[in-house]
Design a protein around this motif. Structure first.
Motif, short mmCIF file in Angstrom:
data_model
loop_
_atom_site.label_atom_id
_atom_site.label_comp_id
_atom_site.label_asym_id
_atom_site.label_seq_id
_atom_site.Cartn_x
_atom_site.Cartn_y
_atom_site.Cartn_z
N UNK A 1 0.83 -1.21 -0.10
CA UNK A 1 -0.02 0.01 0.06
C UNK A 1 0.79 1.28 0.10
N UNK A 2 2.02 0.94 -0.09
CA UNK A 2 3.16 2.31 -0.22
C UNK A 2 2.64 3.49 -1.06
N UNK A 3 2.21 2.87 -2.33
CA UNK A 3 1.89 4.08 -3.16
C UNK A 3 0.78 5.11 -2.92
N UNK A 4 -0.60 4.25 -2.52
CA UNK A 4 -1.40 4.99 -2.16
C UNK A 4 -1.20 5.88 -0.97
N UNK A 5 -0.54 5.16 0.10
CA UNK A 5 -0.31 5.82 1.23
C UNK A 5 0.66 6.94 1.10
N UNK A 6 1.66 6.87 0.38
CA UNK A 6 2.57 8.02 0.22
C UNK A 6 1.94 9.15 -0.69
N UNK A 7 1.16 8.75 -1.59
CA UNK A 7 0.66 9.92 -2.40
C UNK A 7 -0.35 10.74 -1.52
N UNK A 8 -0.95 9.99 -0.61
CA UNK A 8 -2.11 10.56 0.39
C UNK A 8 -1.24 11.70 1.51
N UNK A 9 -0.23 11.02 2.21
CA UNK A 9 0.66 11.53 3.03
C UNK A 9 1.21 12.99 2.44
N UNK A 10 1.61 12.75 1.34
CA UNK A 10 2.06 13.73 0.62
C UNK A 10 1.38 15.17 0.44
#
Ligand code: DC
Length: 221
Positions: free
Chosen positions: A15-24
């Motif tokens: 889930x890194x991509x979705x989480x990273x995008x949302x966090x950014x």
């Protein structure tokens, strides 16, 4: 407020991509998907007919390659030279090739500078496998995101269904092979940094993971 450098490492499908995008997004930061850079090298090597274990060939390729992320109306795109290669780098054979080229030390060295250059201004979330261990050992905040193989394969299968056409069993088999390759390679193997915060997302929603990340340190806008 200080612009932080945040790293998120972990295996495929955690889930890194979705989480990273949302966090950014929540922080007003840029987001960099470093796996796309390895995929870019793998794709260009395939186009040039360079095999994944041909170190001299890969070295020449890396020296001449210019990979950059460009934001346009389609979102963040990976551009190699003048070509937008974003839509070419997710095919299953490029996925396996990217894992193979990422095990070649000279490819990693070549991409090290590219990644560090992208971090110069701060205010970035970097997603990858060795962000907290090798590329940015001094990052302000490091996360390692994990989840069970079962849930990771299911997520990847749902994500790919329309475009790739692999069965769930095929996705899981590829994922186990890639986990094994990424974790057992001698250079920069996939593992959490000693000071990384480990989050298991098996039973957490994306929102819950992001909230948990935001709760560490003073990282709210
Ligand atoms: O995150 P991804 O699936 O797009 O990554 C593609 C491959 O690149 C993956 O098999 C591991 C490798 N990779 C790496 O070795 N180091 C990184 N920082 C990012 C990806």
């Amino acid at each position: 407020m200080k612009q932080l450098l945040i790293t998120i490492d972990g295996p495929a499908g955690a889930g890194k991509t979705t989480v990273s995008r949302m966090l950014a997004d929540r922080l007003g930061y840029r987001y960099i998907d470093t796996g796309a850079l390895y995929r870019g090298v793998a794709y260009e090597a395939k186009v040039a007919g360079i095999s994944v274990d041909d170190d001299p060939g890969l070295e020449t390729l890396c020296r001449t390659l210019t990979l950059k992320f460009v934001r346009n109306e389609k979102g963040t795109r990976l551009v190699s030279g003048e070509s937008d290669i974003t839509d070419n780098i997710r095919a299953p054979d490029i996925t396996m090739r990217s894992s193979a080229v990422s095990a070649r030390p000279m490819v990693r060295t070549c991409l090290l500078d590219v990644q560090r250059e992208m971090a110069r201004e701060g205010g970035v979330v970097f997603e990858g496998r060795d962000m907290g261990t090798v590329v940015f050992p001094d990052a302000d905040l490091k996360f390692f995101l994990n989840a069970s193989i079962d849930i990771r394969s299911r997520r990847r299968h749902t994500e790919q269904r329309s475009s790739v056409g692999q069965t769930l069993a095929e996705v899981e088999k590829d994922m186990r092979r890639r986990d094994e390759k990424d974790s057992s390679r001698t250079v920069a193997p996939l593992k959490p940094a000693e000071d990384a915060i480990i989050i298991d997302s098996t039973e957490l929603s994306v929102e819950a993971v992001v909230e948990r990340m935001l709760s560490y340190g003073t990282v709210t806008k």
